[in-house]
Design an enzyme around this catalytic site. Sequence first.
Site, short mmCIF file in Angstrom:
data_model
loop_
_atom_site.label_atom_id
_atom_site.label_comp_id
_atom_site.label_asym_id
_atom_site.label_seq_id
_atom_site.Cartn_x
_atom_site.Cartn_y
_atom_site.Cartn_z
N HIS A 143 -1.13 -21.07 -0.84
CA HIS A 143 -0.09 -20.18 -0.32
C HIS A 143 0.82 -19.66 -1.43
CE1 HIS A 143 -1.58 -21.79 3.40
NE2 HIS A 143 -0.86 -20.92 4.08
N ARG B 60 8.55 4.23 -4.04
CA ARG B 60 8.46 3.19 -3.02
C ARG B 60 7.42 2.13 -3.40
NH1 ARG B 60 7.38 4.90 3.04
NH2 ARG B 60 5.33 5.30 2.18
N GLU C 82 11.38 2.04 14.80
CA GLU C 82 10.48 3.07 14.24
C GLU C 82 9.14 2.94 14.95
OE1 GLU C 82 9.28 2.36 10.14
OE2 GLU C 82 9.52 0.21 10.43
N TYR D 66 0.83 -1.20 0.00
CA TYR D 66 0.00 0.00 0.00
C TYR D 66 0.86 1.24 0.00
CZ TYR D 66 0.77 0.82 5.05
OH TYR D 66 1.32 1.08 6.27
N ARG E 260 -7.59 -20.17 -3.21
CA ARG E 260 -6.66 -20.07 -2.08
C ARG E 260 -5.55 -21.11 -2.15
NH1 ARG E 260 -5.53 -21.62 2.97
NH2 ARG E 260 -4.71 -19.99 4.33
N LYS F 119 6.46 -1.99 2.05
CA LYS F 119 5.24 -1.42 2.65
C LYS F 119 4.09 -2.40 2.45
CE LYS F 119 3.00 3.08 3.19
NZ LYS F 119 3.09 3.19 4.64
#
Length: 287
Positions: free
Chosen positions: A102, A52, A182, A33, A100, A149
């Site tokens: 993995h 990014r 962080e 995201y 589904r 991210k």
Amino acid sequence: MGRVAYVNGRFAPHGQAVVHIEDRGYQMADAVYEVWALFDGRLADAEGHFVRLERSLLELAIDMPMSRKALTIVLKEAVRRNRIREGLVYLQVSRGVAPRDHAFPTTPVPPAVVITVSAVDRAASDARAAQGVGVITTPENRWGRCDIKTVGLLPNALAKQKARAAGAAEAWFVDELGFVTEGASSNAWILDQDGVLRTRDTNANILRGITRRTLLQVIAEEGLKLDERPFTPQDALAAREAFITSAGNIVQPVVSVDGKPVAHGRPGPVATKLRRLYIERAKATAI
Ligand SMILES: Cc1ncc(COP(=O)(O)O)c(C=O)c1O
């Protein structure tokens, strides 16, 4: 007119916008995201967030869903339809929808894209910055790729909830050596006793904050002393100032750590000035 969301090529009323139950973002956090701050309806630090995004996607071998140019048009259209001038734009790109399993889908599927826009009360944000906020510390328990991210945010969500329960605004993760890595959704900074700005270097397992990156340029232009070196919570308590940075917080002074005051327990002049300079720069360069 109400809020509008973008989902896979269509705009829909916010409350009716849905993703497929087998979206890999929903089932496996197999998604990344980005969040842009909006100033006067324009995207702040646009380039940095695109760079990014492309890097996060590359690291997970997910295709960029469309060109940067096309994505910019869609993001701006989302902003326009929501009639929001001051706010945040959220973009999520998942690997897509597949039965589904993995492992990645063997037949390629298009990445799934969601965009939402939310309003921010800038006056309230400035008032908060004038007061400062508290942070708490919590053991670092996230995975080894915090530089991507990803939407795998469960440890971050738990840490943020722990902060809220303690009456603080943010949680600082502390690694096994006792250094702050962080925040749950921000980068962490101090102005140490020697007047040197300190923030952890990005070779460590942290997110390369775009606000952080731009602030480094501001700091260089201002000729302020900087050392990209980790600090402990004790260093923060002994520091002249502390603050956090993110697209949502911009620059937010921190006035307490684990309930103990930083300096006099009030926002300091350097963080306050950096906030002003960042906002000026963001407004001047937003697209
Ligand atoms: C874990 C983490 N670190 C740092 C940041 C700051 O990044 P940026 O300045 O690009 O918003 C964020 C933003 O959400 C974050 O989630």
